[in-house]
Design a protein around this motif. Structure first.
Motif, PDB file in Angstrom:
ATOM      1  N   ARG A  89      54.898 -14.773  49.434  1.00  0.00           N
ATOM      2  CA  ARG A  89      56.129 -14.694  48.638  1.00  0.00           C
ATOM      3  C   ARG A  89      55.838 -14.854  47.157  1.00  0.00           C
ATOM      4  O   ARG A  89      56.534 -14.309  46.314  1.00  0.00           O
ATOM      5  N   GLU A  90      54.797 -15.636  46.862  1.00  0.00           N
ATOM      6  CA  GLU A  90      54.465 -15.940  45.479  1.00  0.00           C
ATOM      7  C   GLU A  90      53.061 -16.516  45.454  1.00  0.00           C
ATOM      8  O   GLU A  90      52.609 -17.101  46.440  1.00  0.00           O
ATOM      9  N   ILE A  91      52.369 -16.345  44.345  1.00  0.00           N
ATOM     10  CA  ILE A  91      51.072 -16.980  44.138  1.00  0.00           C
ATOM     11  C   ILE A  91      51.167 -17.804  42.868  1.00  0.00           C
ATOM     12  O   ILE A  91      51.552 -17.283  41.811  1.00  0.00           O
ATOM     13  N   GLU A 122      46.738   2.578  49.092  1.00  0.00           N
ATOM     14  CA  GLU A 122      46.301   3.560  48.104  1.00  0.00           C
ATOM     15  C   GLU A 122      46.039   2.967  46.739  1.00  0.00           C
ATOM     16  O   GLU A 122      45.208   3.472  45.990  1.00  0.00           O
ATOM     17  N   ASP A 123      46.742   1.883  46.377  1.00  0.00           N
ATOM     18  CA  ASP A 123      46.505   1.241  45.079  1.00  0.00           C
ATOM     19  C   ASP A 123      45.338   0.260  45.133  1.00  0.00           C
ATOM     20  O   ASP A 123      44.732  -0.037  44.105  1.00  0.00           O
ATOM     21  N   LEU A 124      45.026  -0.245  46.319  1.00  0.00           N
ATOM     22  CA  LEU A 124      43.935  -1.215  46.471  1.00  0.00           C
ATOM     23  C   LEU A 124      42.571  -0.531  46.556  1.00  0.00           C
ATOM     24  O   LEU A 124      41.602  -0.978  45.920  1.00  0.00           O
ATOM     25  N   ARG A 127      43.542  -8.421  37.522  1.00  0.00           N
ATOM     26  CA  ARG A 127      44.947  -8.092  37.251  1.00  0.00           C
ATOM     27  C   ARG A 127      45.457  -7.063  38.256  1.00  0.00           C
ATOM     28  O   ARG A 127      46.511  -7.226  38.873  1.00  0.00           O
ATOM     29  N   ALA A 128      44.691  -6.007  38.473  1.00  0.00           N
ATOM     30  CA  ALA A 128      45.109  -4.957  39.406  1.00  0.00           C
ATOM     31  C   ALA A 128      45.112  -5.457  40.849  1.00  0.00           C
ATOM     32  O   ALA A 128      46.024  -5.140  41.621  1.00  0.00           O
ATOM     33  N   TYR A 129      44.098  -6.248  41.229  1.00  0.00           N
ATOM     34  CA  TYR A 129      43.989  -6.787  42.595  1.00  0.00           C
ATOM     35  C   TYR A 129      45.204  -7.652  42.936  1.00  0.00           C
ATOM     36  O   TYR A 129      45.850  -7.457  43.962  1.00  0.00           O
ATOM     37  N   TYR A 130      45.529  -8.595  42.052  1.00  0.00           N
ATOM     38  CA  TYR A 130      46.662  -9.474  42.344  1.00  0.00           C
ATOM     39  C   TYR A 130      47.998  -8.740  42.216  1.00  0.00           C
ATOM     40  O   TYR A 130      48.961  -9.100  42.900  1.00  0.00           O
ATOM     41  N   GLY A 146      52.639  -7.002  45.177  1.00  0.00           N
ATOM     42  CA  GLY A 146      53.534  -5.861  45.029  1.00  0.00           C
ATOM     43  C   GLY A 146      54.495  -5.642  46.181  1.00  0.00           C
ATOM     44  O   GLY A 146      55.398  -4.818  46.078  1.00  0.00           O
ATOM     45  N   GLY A 147      54.302  -6.348  47.282  1.00  0.00           N
ATOM     46  CA  GLY A 147      55.181  -6.189  48.431  1.00  0.00           C
ATOM     47  C   GLY A 147      54.673  -5.141  49.405  1.00  0.00           C
ATOM     48  O   GLY A 147      53.996  -4.191  49.022  1.00  0.00           O
TER      49      GLY A 147
END
Length: 127
Positions: A69-71, A31-33, A14-17, A22-23
């Motif tokens: 743009r989207e997954i 920093e979030d990865l 969830r956090a990875y994707y 996130g843009g």
């Protein structure tokens, strides 16, 4: 359970994707990865080859984040130790299919192996 539901049920996925989608403006230098990746993180992919180290991966994944743009998640299977995720990534010029394989250790991502057609990816606007 749907692929999205499986991803939502795994905090690491969830956090990875969320980071990947996130843009680039929010991504900064990763920093979030970085907290999601093990100190001994490794990556294998068609363009980058074998990469050792979370910081190096964080720099390299920036190109994907800039262009995706989207997954659209197709299939996902996750356990406590790993996951496999099949998805279509919508890029500027086309959609490209990806398969990602994860190994988890201590609640973080230890390894990612990714499969996709590199020439389709670059033709679709990926870098």
């Amino acid at each position: 359970m749907s692929p999205q539901g499986i991803i939502e049920s795994s905090s690491a996925l969830r956090a990875y994707y969320a980071v990947l989608l996130g843009g680039i403006e929010k991504y900064g230098s990763g920093e979030d990865l970085l907290p999601l990746l093990d100190d001994r993180f490794s990556f294998d992919g068609p363009i980058a080859g074998h990469v050792e180290g979370a910081s190096r991966f964080a720099r390299g994944v920036k190109g994907f984040i800039e262009t995706v743009r989207e997954i659209d998640f197709i299939q996902a299977v996750a356990t406590e130790d790993g996951a496999a995720v099949l998805y279509d990534a919508v890029l500027p010029n086309a959609t490209v299919r990806f398969a990602e394989f994860f190994e988890f250790e201590g609640g973080v991502i230890r390894r990612v192996s990714i499969l996709y057609n590199a020439s389709e990816y670059t033709a679709a606007g990926g870098h």
